[in-house]
Motif scaffolding. Structure first.
Motif, PDB file in Angstrom:
ATOM      1  N   MET A 123      36.007  32.643  50.015  1.00 29.43           N
ATOM      2  CA  MET A 123      34.723  32.652  49.285  1.00 29.43           C
ATOM      3  C   MET A 123      34.793  31.750  48.058  1.00 29.43           C
TER       4      MET A 123
ATOM      5  N   LYS B 156      34.464  30.475  44.388  1.00 25.58           N
ATOM      6  CA  LYS B 156      34.577  31.178  43.115  1.00 25.58           C
ATOM      7  C   LYS B 156      33.505  30.640  42.175  1.00 25.58           C
ATOM      8  N   ASN B 157      32.599  31.525  41.787  1.00 23.15           N
ATOM      9  CA  ASN B 157      31.529  31.144  40.860  1.00 23.15           C
ATOM     10  C   ASN B 157      31.770  31.838  39.531  1.00 23.15           C
ATOM     11  N   LEU B 158      32.107  31.040  38.511  1.00 17.07           N
ATOM     12  CA  LEU B 158      32.596  31.612  37.257  1.00 17.07           C
ATOM     13  C   LEU B 158      31.690  31.321  36.073  1.00 17.07           C
TER      14      LEU B 158
ATOM     15  N   GLY C 295      32.279  26.097  44.680  1.00 17.52           N
ATOM     16  CA  GLY C 295      32.522  26.982  43.538  1.00 17.52           C
ATOM     17  C   GLY C 295      32.181  26.246  42.258  1.00 17.52           C
TER      18      GLY C 295
ATOM     19  N   LYS D 279      23.686  33.483  46.397  1.00 20.71           N
ATOM     20  CA  LYS D 279      24.947  33.344  45.656  1.00 20.71           C
ATOM     21  C   LYS D 279      25.044  34.445  44.607  1.00 20.71           C
ATOM     22  N   SER D 280      26.228  34.540  43.980  1.00 17.10           N
ATOM     23  CA  SER D 280      26.397  35.482  42.874  1.00 17.10           C
ATOM     24  C   SER D 280      27.571  35.011  42.016  1.00 17.10           C
ATOM     25  N   ILE D 281      27.704  35.620  40.849  1.00 15.56           N
ATOM     26  CA  ILE D 281      28.830  35.322  39.976  1.00 15.56           C
ATOM     27  C   ILE D 281      30.037  36.131  40.452  1.00 15.56           C
ATOM     28  N   SER D 282      31.162  35.473  40.639  1.00 12.49           N
ATOM     29  CA  SER D 282      32.375  36.182  41.072  1.00 12.49           C
ATOM     30  C   SER D 282      33.107  36.793  39.884  1.00 12.49           C
ATOM     31  N   ALA D 283      33.133  36.081  38.756  1.00 12.66           N
ATOM     32  CA  ALA D 283      33.837  36.604  37.572  1.00 12.66           C
ATOM     33  C   ALA D 283      33.310  35.926  36.316  1.00 12.66           C
TER      34      ALA D 283
ATOM     35  N   VAL E  88      31.441  42.280  36.512  1.00 12.78           N
ATOM     36  CA  VAL E  88      32.261  41.096  36.809  1.00 12.78           C
ATOM     37  C   VAL E  88      33.048  40.603  35.594  1.00 12.78           C
TER      38      VAL E  88
ATOM     39  N   LEU F 221      40.234  37.025  43.338  1.00 15.30           N
ATOM     40  CA  LEU F 221      38.797  37.098  43.641  1.00 15.30           C
ATOM     41  C   LEU F 221      38.568  37.014  45.136  1.00 15.30           C
TER      42      LEU F 221
END
Ligand code: AMP
Length: 186
Positions: free
Chosen positions: A1, A3-5, A82, A107-111, A162, A186
């Motif tokens: 997946m 990584k969206n930070l 990402g 989509k979404s924020i991973s951390a 997150v 993650l």
């Protein structure tokens, strides 16, 4: 997946250095809204013309302009691998906009990485940069203004579930060790 930070931290917290380390090790696009605005100012684009008066005054660029710019950047193909947002969101309205934009696009924020550093250390680090206009009073004021903007975002991402708080008051490599631990899980 992918990584969206999001990176959060007060001036002097070491966000920029950690961002450089992350970009080197992970296939993640670094999106700094300050850098994008400065590039648009330099090229005198339509966006640059709209943003200039606010930036010159040291104010935030209005949310409509900033959000539209971020949505445009996040619609580009390279972010599929990402992304790492730096300098955005700056307030809760931007965070809400971002959530809505991401969820509409699957989509979404991973951390969200929050680099926490004690005020006294931030002050020492900023004073140590030795810029002529950085008097202790100016630095204290910058820290207070940024803290007022930052802490609601820390709460916001804590509630979303997150948030990862990282002790940024240590050696850069020790801080990065913790960053990697978060990202690799993650
Ligand atoms: P920075 O380098 O992140 O401090 O950004 C430099 C300037 O760009 C700021 O002082 C603002 O005028 C503008 N800017 C950057 N990010 C944002 C944002 N998320 N919202 C509004 N203005 C921004």
């Amino acid at each position: 997946m992918a990584k969206n930070l999001i990176l959060l931290g007060l001036p002097g917290a070491g966000k920029g250095t950690q961002a450089d380390f992350i970009v080197e090790d992970y296939s993640i696009v670094h999106i700094s809204t300050g850098d994008i605005f400065r590039a648009n100012l330099a090229e005198n684009t339509e966006l640059g013309k709209k943003a200039r008066q606010f930036m010159d005054a040291g104010d935030l660029v209005p949310d409509e302009i900033t959000n539209a710019m971020v949505a445009d950047r996040l619609s580009q193909q390279d972010v599929e691998a990402g992304f790492m947002l730096d300098g955005y969101p700056r307030n809760e309205a931007q965070a809400v906009f971002l959530d809505k934009y991401l969820s509409e696009n699957g989509k979404s924020i991973s951390a969200t990485l929050y680099f926490e550093v004690a005020d006294s250390l931030l002050r020492d680090r900023l004073l140590g940069r030795g810029r002529a206009d950085d008097t202790p009073e100016v630095i204290d004021n910058r820290l207070e203004v940024n803290k007022a903007a930052n802490l609601p975002l820390v709460d916001y991402y804590q509630k979303v579930g997150v948030l990862h708080t990282i002790d940024g008051g240590r050696e850069l490599t020790d801080v990065y060790h913790d960053v990697k631990e978060v990202l690799d899980n993650l």
